[in-house]
Enzyme design. Structure first.
Site, short mmCIF file in Angstrom:
data_model
loop_
_atom_site.label_atom_id
_atom_site.label_comp_id
_atom_site.label_asym_id
_atom_site.label_seq_id
_atom_site.Cartn_x
_atom_site.Cartn_y
_atom_site.Cartn_z
N LYS A 42 57.85 21.70 -36.97
CA LYS A 42 58.69 20.92 -37.68
C LYS A 42 60.08 21.62 -37.64
CE LYS A 42 58.29 17.58 -40.32
NZ LYS A 42 57.88 16.10 -40.24
N THR A 87 52.99 18.36 -38.99
CA THR A 87 54.34 19.20 -39.13
C THR A 87 54.75 18.93 -40.39
OG1 THR A 87 55.56 17.19 -38.16
CG2 THR A 87 54.84 18.70 -36.37
N ASP A 88 54.38 17.73 -41.08
CA ASP A 88 54.75 17.47 -42.19
C ASP A 88 54.21 18.64 -43.37
OD1 ASP A 88 55.88 15.23 -44.24
OD2 ASP A 88 53.79 15.82 -45.13
N PHE A 143 93.60 39.84 -17.08
CA PHE A 143 92.64 39.40 -16.24
C PHE A 143 93.38 39.30 -14.61
CE2 PHE A 143 90.18 36.13 -14.00
CZ PHE A 143 88.78 37.09 -13.75
N ARG A 186 97.05 37.83 -21.81
CA ARG A 186 96.45 36.60 -22.32
C ARG A 186 95.92 36.34 -23.52
NH1 ARG A 186 90.72 35.51 -18.91
NH2 ARG A 186 89.91 37.47 -19.70
N GLN A 232 83.64 40.05 -19.50
CA GLN A 232 82.60 41.15 -19.32
C GLN A 232 82.68 42.58 -20.10
OE1 GLN A 232 83.76 38.91 -17.00
NE2 GLN A 232 82.15 38.13 -15.60
N ASN A 235 84.34 31.57 -22.85
CA ASN A 235 85.80 31.87 -22.60
C ASN A 235 86.78 30.72 -22.80
OD1 ASN A 235 88.21 32.89 -22.03
ND2 ASN A 235 87.83 33.87 -20.20
N HIS A 278 89.47 28.72 -23.16
CA HIS A 278 90.93 29.03 -22.44
C HIS A 278 91.88 28.21 -23.18
CE1 HIS A 278 88.53 30.05 -19.14
NE2 HIS A 278 87.89 28.61 -18.79
#
Lengths: 302, 302, 302, 302
Positions: free
Chosen positions: D12, D57-58, D158, D175, D223, D249, D251
Site C-alpha cells: 500500500k 494492501t488494505d 563554472f 554565478r 560536482q 542544477n 538554472h
C-alpha cells in the site's frame, strides 16, 4: 578506511523539444522530453573541481536539438541510439551515455471531416517512453509507457486472501479494477544487433496485447492480470527479454447507500486518490541475457 | 463604521465520482469531479458558530453520490441542474446552489478490432466542464472545456506590433501557435427555459467550430484567432449568450542553430514552460441578457 | 443583434524573476513570479489582427526584469505599483494594467550558528501574493497569502448542524481543524493615497492576527473561525477595506480502531486529499469604498 | 526457453497518516506519508490468481495506522523498523518488508510571542525521508531528505570545461548556484546492530554539515560541491556507510540588459524550470559492507 567517489553521472534533464517535419504541406509533429546523462571518469570534477573532461549540460542540450534536425526523431529509439553513440563515440572522455525520452501524443485536428495538414490536438495521458544506454557492455534499449490509465467495470474479483487480526476488507466477486500503468520492456541484445526492429509497430503491438489481456482475463487479482499481460507480450515479441510492470491499484469504492433506502449495485463509486495499492512484477525469459546497465536509470522524469 | 459579513458560500469540493451504467453487458462510464456550494444567510454560523442552518458538506457529498444513482449523470448539465434544484427546493435555508463539474474522458478499449464492453481507457488532457447555478435570479448553465491543447505548425504570424524601448522581439511571418484552451459559454436564460438542448451535441459542436477556426484562419495574432473562434461558436449556436476564452500562448522558440552550420527553418523548437503569454477575451451578443450570478464561481478545481 | 467583443486583456504570465541585492557582502534575495496584463481598446487586434497597438507580451517580460533592477522589488507592492504605472503612463494605448505577484520565501542558511551572507534556503509552502491595478478608477492594491497551511489538534467542534435524509455525519466536540488558507485583503483608496504603508509589516501583522484567532478561538465552525480572523485583521488595520478568505477544510478522519481492540482518542488520523469542504467568506467594512477593478483578476497562477 | 516470474512486490503506497500525541496540553504532531511493500513467494497470486498467501494492501494500511498508536512514530526510523519486523515476523508468508516514509515538517504557531500548545504551521518544501528494509539479509535503514532547496548567490564558478562543436556556453567566474536536493544515506549494519542511534540528531546533523559545505566551499562545479557535502557527512557520522546525492542544477540565467542601457551585474535572473542540469554522485566508504536490498526501492512517492 577511506571515503571515495562511487558511481556518478551528470547531464541535462527534461529538454522539451518539438520537431516539425514540413517537407510537404502535410506536416508531422514529434513532441519529446529528452534527458541525457554522461558516464565516465568524472573524479577530477568531483574531487578537485577540474572541469576539463566535463562536456557542459548546456552542450548536451544543444546536441539534442541539433540531432533532432540532422537525424530522424521518429522512432524515438533510433534517435536515442544515435544521440547516445555520438556522445560515446565522438566525445573523448565519455564512456557511457544514457538517453531517456518521453514522447507526448498528438493527433491531427479534424476539420470538416478531414484530418488537417498542420493542426494537431494533444492526446494522453498515455506517454510513450524510451531509455537507451550505450556503454562498455554495448547497447541497451528499453521501450515503455507510463500514465496509461485503464479500467474494467466488471470481471475482477478479490477474495480468499490471507486474513490476520488487522484485516477488515470484505472479499468481493465483482469490483472495478483500474490502474495507471507503467510498463517497460527490455529488448534483447541479439535482437538489437540484428536490427530491423519496427519500433512504432512494437509499441502499438505490445500495448494491444496488454490491453487485450487486461480486458478479457476474468481477474482474480491484479497480480494475475499483470503476469498475463507481461507473459502475452513476451510470447508475441521474441525480441523482448523481460518486461517490468508497476501498477497502482486505483481504488474505486462502492459508496454505501444502505442508510438512504437506495441500492448501489456497483454503480456509484468514490474514486480515491491515496493511498493506493501498488503492485510491481517482472516477467522475464529464463534465458534472458544479463541486463548490464540497461536498468541503471537517470532522470526521475515525472 | 462597522465590520460586517460580506458574500459567502460553503460546500464540498472535488468529490470524485464514477458512475457505471450496467443495465446491459455493454457498460457505460461517467467520471466526474463534482463540487457543490450553498448560498443563503449563513451569518449565524459565522458570527456565533451556530450550525443549525448549515447542511454539512459531508451531506452534500452524500447527496451528489445518491443523485448519480437516482438521476442520469449524462449529460452532466442535467445532473447538475437536478442536484442544484434539490438543494434550493428541498433544503429550507438554501437560497442558491452552485454546482461545478469536471468530466474526464474515457473511450472503450479495442480488443481484436472491436470495442470492448466493459474496459475503458482514459483520454485527455481535454476536460469538459459545467457550472450550474440555481438561485434567486433563476437558472444558469455555463458549458465549457479546459486543458484542450491545440497547436498549428504554420499559418500564424506576429508582426507590426507596438515597439518601445524594451522591445527586443523580432517580428515573424511564420511561427508555431499553441495553446491550452479554457473556454466557457453561457446559455441564455430563454434557451434554458425552452429546454430541449442536446448538451453533448452542443459540446462537440462548439469544439468542432472552434477547432476549425483555429486551423483554417491564417492568424495575425492569437487575439484574432480567439475572436473568430468565439464569433463562429455564437453564430452556430443561438442558445449561447456569451463565450469566454482564456488562452496561454505556449511559446515554441526556434532553436538558434547559426553557430552549428545547420539550418533550422521552423523545424526544431524549444517548448518553454514559463513565462507564457496569456490572452483573455469575451465574445458576447449585444442583446445578451444579464449574467446575474452565472459567473460567480466557487472551486478553483485545479 | 450582433456579436461583439467583450472585456479582454492580455499579458505575460508567470515570469519567474529572482533579484539579488549585492551592494554589500550580505546579499539579499527576492524571488518572484510576476504576471502583467494590459487593458485598453484591443479591438483591432481581435477583429482585424492589427497589432499596431499591442505591446508584445515579450516586451512586458523584459520590462518586468528591467524594473527589478531600476526599482526596488521589496516590498512587492511598490514594485507592482511602479510597473503598473509605467505601462499606463508611458505606453500610449494602455488604459489599465494589472500586476499579479507571488513571492516565495527564503531564509538565510545557518552555518556554525550564524546566518550566512549569501546562502539561502527556501521556505514554504506559504506564498505571499499581491495584485495591483492601475486604471481609470485609480490605484488598487490587494495584499494576500496562499498555501498557508495551519492546523489545530483540539478546541474545534462541529455539531448541532442541519440534518436531512442524506446526513450521516456524526457531530463532534473535538476534531482536528486544518486548512490551506488563501486570504486577500484590499487596501482602501484613501490609505493608498496617503501613502506610507509599511507593506512588509502589514503582511506579518495580518498573518499574526489571523493565526492568533485561529489558535485561540474555541471553534464551533470553520465559518466562525474565518469570520473572527477577518474581523480581527480589519480591527487591527484600518487601512484594510475588506478581506476575502477561501479555506479548504482539510479533513483529518479519526481512524476506526474498534475492531482491533485498540483505542483511538483523536490520536491517529487519515489525512484525506479529496473531497474537501471549502468555505469562502468576505469580511468588509460597511463604509468600504467601491472595489472598482480591484478584484478583476488575470492569471490563475497555480 | 520459458517465461517466468521475476522479482515482484506489492503493498500500500502513500497512506497519509497524522499522529497527535495529546498526553499533555502541549500536543505533538507527526505527519507521515507511509508506503509498505511485502516480499516473498507470490507466484501463486500471479500465475493462478490464488490469494491465500496475500495479506491485502488494505490490511497493510490498517496496520500502519495501528502501529502509529501502539508504537512511537517519532523517530520515523524506529517506527518503520517496528512495522517492517511485524510483517516479516508475524505474517507467515512474508520474507521481506520495505517501509518508505516521508515526513512533512510542522512548527508551532506563535501567538503573542509564545509557541502555541496545539496549533501548528506547515513548513517545507524540505521533506525528511526514510527507507527501511527487513529481509533475509537483515535490516537496512536509509535516512534522507528531498525537496531541500538551497541557493548561493556568489562564490560559484563554472569554467575551463570541455568544448566541442556544439558548445556555446560562456564560462563564468560568478554565478547563482541552486538545487533542490535529494540525499539518502545508508546506515552501516554494524551501527544498526549496536543500536542507540539518535535519528533526529543525525538528520539535523547531516543537514547542517551539508549546508555548511554548500555555503562555504568556493565552488568550481556542482560536482565538487556535492562531493564535499557527502564527504563531510561521512566524516562526521561514522555510522553512515554511503551517501547518494541527486541534485538538479536549477538554472538562474542573468537577463541580458545590454539593449536597454542598464547594467545587470548578477542582479536580475530568470529562474528557468526546464531543462535543468542533473548531477548524481555517490560518496562511499571503501570498506562499506554490501548494500544488499537496502537500495531496492518501492514507491515513487512523488
Amino acid at each position: 578506511m577511506a571515503i571515495v567517489l562511487g558511481p556518478n553521472q551528470y547531464g541535462k534533464a527534461e529538454t522539451h523539444l518539438v520537431r516539425i517535419v514540413r517537407d510537404s504541406p502535410r506536416h508531422e509533429i514529434t513532441d519529446l522530453n529528452v534527458s541525457s546523462a554522461l558516464r565516465g571518469d568524472w573524479s577530477a570534477a568531483h574531487l578537485e573541481g577540474d572541469q576539463s573532461a566535463i562536456l557542459p549540460t548546456d552542450t548536451q542540450k544543444n546536441t539534442a536539438y541539433v540531432w533532432a534536425k540532422t537525424h530522424p526523431v521518429d522512432p524515438i529509439e533510433d534517435y536515442g541510439l544515435s544521440l547516445a553513440h555520438h556522445f560515446v563515440d565522438d566525445v573523448e572522455p565519455v564512456v557511457g551515455a544514457r538517453i531517456e525520452i518521453e514522447r507526448f501524443g498528438w493527433i491531427r485536428a479534424t476539420v470538416d471531416g478531414s484530418e488537417h495538414d498542420h493542426t494537431f490536438v494533444r492526446t494522453g495521458p498515455e506517454i510513450r517512453t524510451a531509455a537507451i544506454t550505450v556503454g562498455p557492455d554495448g547497447e541497451h534499449v528499453i521501450q515503455g509507457m507510463k500514465d496509461f490509465v485503464i479500467l474494467k467495470s466488471t470481471e475482477s474479483a478479490f477474495k480468499d486472501f490471507l486474513v490476520d487480526e488487522y484485516t477488515t476488507l470484505a472479499p468481493t466477486e465483482d469490483r472495478v479494477m483500474a490502474t495507471s500503468l507503467v510498463a517497460k520492456w527490455r529488448i534483447s541484445g541479439d535482437s538489437l544487433s540484428e536490427g530491423g526492429i519496427d519500433w512504432n509497430a512494437m509499441y502499438e503491438g505490445v500495448k494491444a496485447v496488454m490491453v487485450a489481456q487486461f480486458a478479457t482475463l476474468h481477474s482474480l487479482a491484479l497480480q494475475q492480470t499483470l503476469w498475463n499481460m507481461g507473459r502475452a507480450a513476451l510470447e508475441a515479441y521474441p525480441e523482448i527479454a523481460e518486461l517490468k510492470l508497476s501498477a497502482p491499484n486505483k481504488h474505486h469504492f462502492v459508496v454505501d447507500f444502505s442508510r438512504f433506502g437506495v441500492e448501489n449495485q456497483n454503480e456509484v463509486f468514490h474514486a480515491d486518490d491515496r493511498p493506493y495499492g501498488l503492485i510491481q512484477a517482472d516477467v522475464v525469459r529464463d534465458d534472458a541475457p544479463p541486463a548490464g546497465d540497461a536498468w541503471r536509470s537517470y532522470s526521475g522524469l515525472v
